[in-house]
Write an enzyme that holds these catalytic residues in place. Sequence first.
Site, PDB file in Angstrom:
ATOM      1  N   GLU A 122      77.553  -0.915  62.854  1.00 13.65           N
ATOM      2  CA  GLU A 122      76.188  -1.152  63.305  1.00 13.65           C
ATOM      3  C   GLU A 122      76.066  -2.552  63.898  1.00 13.65           C
ATOM      4  OE1 GLU A 122      74.648  -0.251  59.377  1.00 13.65           O
ATOM      5  OE2 GLU A 122      74.004  -2.328  59.161  1.00 13.65           O
TER       6      GLU A 122
ATOM      7  N   HIS B 236      69.252   0.387  59.779  1.00 15.13           N
ATOM      8  CA  HIS B 236      69.448  -0.375  58.534  1.00 15.13           C
ATOM      9  C   HIS B 236      68.110  -0.979  58.091  1.00 15.13           C
ATOM     10  CE1 HIS B 236      72.759  -2.572  56.057  1.00 15.13           C
ATOM     11  NE2 HIS B 236      71.682  -2.367  55.326  1.00 15.13           N
TER      12      HIS B 236
ATOM     13  N   ARG C  32      76.247   2.079  52.635  1.00 16.51           N
ATOM     14  CA  ARG C  32      76.884   1.347  53.723  1.00 16.51           C
ATOM     15  C   ARG C  32      77.587   2.352  54.627  1.00 16.51           C
ATOM     16  NH1 ARG C  32      74.107  -2.200  52.630  1.00 16.51           N
ATOM     17  NH2 ARG C  32      74.577  -4.350  51.960  1.00 16.51           N
TER      18      ARG C  32
END
Lengths: 323, 323
Positions: free
Chosen positions: B269, B287, B240
């Site tokens: 993000e 991601h 993360r």
Amino acid sequence: MSESSVPPPLILVHRPSSLTYMADLLNRNFRVLTIPSSSDPLPIFLSRHASSIRAFVNIGRLPVTGELLSYLPSLEILVCTSVGLDHIDLAECNRRGVAVTNAGDAFSEDVADSAVGLLISVLRRIPAADRFVRSGNWVELGDFPLGSKVSGKRVGIVGLGSIGSLIAKRLKSFGCIISYNSRSQKPDIPYRYYPDILSLAAENDVLVLCCSLTDQTHHIVNREVMDSLGKDGVIINVGRGGLIDEKEMVKCLVQGVIGGAGLDVFENEPEIPGELFGLDNVVLSPHAAVLTAGSLNNVAEVALANLKAFFSNRPLISPAQLN
Amino acid sequence: MSESSVPPPLILVHRPSSLTYMADLLNRNFRVLTIPSSSDPLPIFLSRHASSIRAFVNIGRLPVTGELLSYLPSLEILVCTSVGLDHIDLAECNRRGVAVTNAGDAFSEDVADSAVGLLISVLRRIPAADRFVRSGNWVELGDFPLGSKVSGKRVGIVGLGSIGSLIAKRLKSFGCIISYNSRSQKPDIPYRYYPDILSLAAENDVLVLCCSLTDQTHHIVNREVMDSLGKDGVIINVGRGGLIDEKEMVKCLVQGVIGGAGLDVFENEPEIPGELFGLDNVVLSPHAAVLTAGSLNNVAEVALANLKAFFSNRPLISPAQLN
């Protein structure tokens, strides 16, 4: 201890001006005659200076033709810094009794790493993802298209030599299923052997090309092979551009006959078909699979070891097969 | 055979409009109440329709807060489709006796493949090479800068769970030397254990982050860790964004305090610090480490298996630890 009174042997060296590596190592061990990158035609320089030369170190990819060899009448050994020797007239070297050495295994790890890197990059769309983020499209558009799973893919390796074996070892750890094609079946290899590339392509999701470019392997990947590989199939080429019929490959990529390609080498490099620049399913690399500092150190050591073996009448480290 | 007369259970589903997967699978097995992506505030919809809901499938990353849970008084199980659960108030779930399941190992292979792909891409500069070729610089400038060898690199893995173990397995086949940091030393693991990330960074060339984001791991990679990793050091993050102090990382990348980074996740993000867009030693990914069709099938199966287990009083497949 006194220094030996015998002067070190004289060796001829050719290098592109951009490749400066090995200079120190050679200068410490030999007297070096470097072919100048001047306007003098090469034959004139060679006939003036190189008629008694016994060893020639060819750094980079200068073509060694029958004509060039004719200016080196005393040549006994040609030390090359590449793995592939498609730029060398091996038949003529053989006829003249000139031994040829290549880079041996010096580049194998880096080329294998690079092949696997290209394979993951194509399937998981890494450079396309990087472009997507850098262009601001993640914020603008949101979703990035799904990639294709690496684990479990069936990978057919064309040429299971030193490089191909390291590629197989790496991909097995990803859960890929490995098979291969080569001139003949290898003993004691656990991977399935396909005697022809057409059936290898039909039974696999990915083809990895890491064999030598010879008359037999020129355009070994033709339209028929790509048809057989199919619309989700991927080609990785870390061998030589001439292994693939490049014009047909471009058509197949544009038309979706195959799914993607990761290419470190090209038929007329550095010229590349412009159609490839617009494709997101292609990863392009400037013949860089061997280009790490580690590899250049390795190949310098292999070249030096070959020269030392030659001048002390010991067996060569990485002799090329001349026939 | 007659169909069972008991109607299938009703489950609540939330999904971003972009994520359509699992719909068929859920509809075939359950009655589905989908939270509409309308202008209605979520609490109003939930208090009208969801007060008797026992199972909630959270597809994507909708934050499940104490407030949201208060509108689901009958909730017994929360099925999440991610591995990381940093968007879930686990303590509140625990207090309310709500079981939580995550994606289990469904994504592990793809995230591991992606981490290794990012690692090779940074060290061997694959997206930078692709840009170099596409921009015409190979023809214009010739040489592409040397990459850094993958084989033999010392790689420190932060979080040796299902994903970390698969990353280690892959990188071992490249001849990388693996060590790790995690909450406690794992039994029967051949890799060297470092009890703190600072010494892990000092003794390795690459750090791979694949641990959960918790209060304990927030900004686990801070300036001190990056100083310790050093100027040739590389960070790969598939965990993360919050694991790294991103502001400091950007400074370190710009100033050459560390050598490079491969980043699939970011603190805010899809917003990304603009300084990263100009750096060739960074590979950026939206991601996407889990985003393959194969993974989405896997996670749908895991979610379904958890729901079926729940409704037939069998043990859950991938329960989250709630404390």
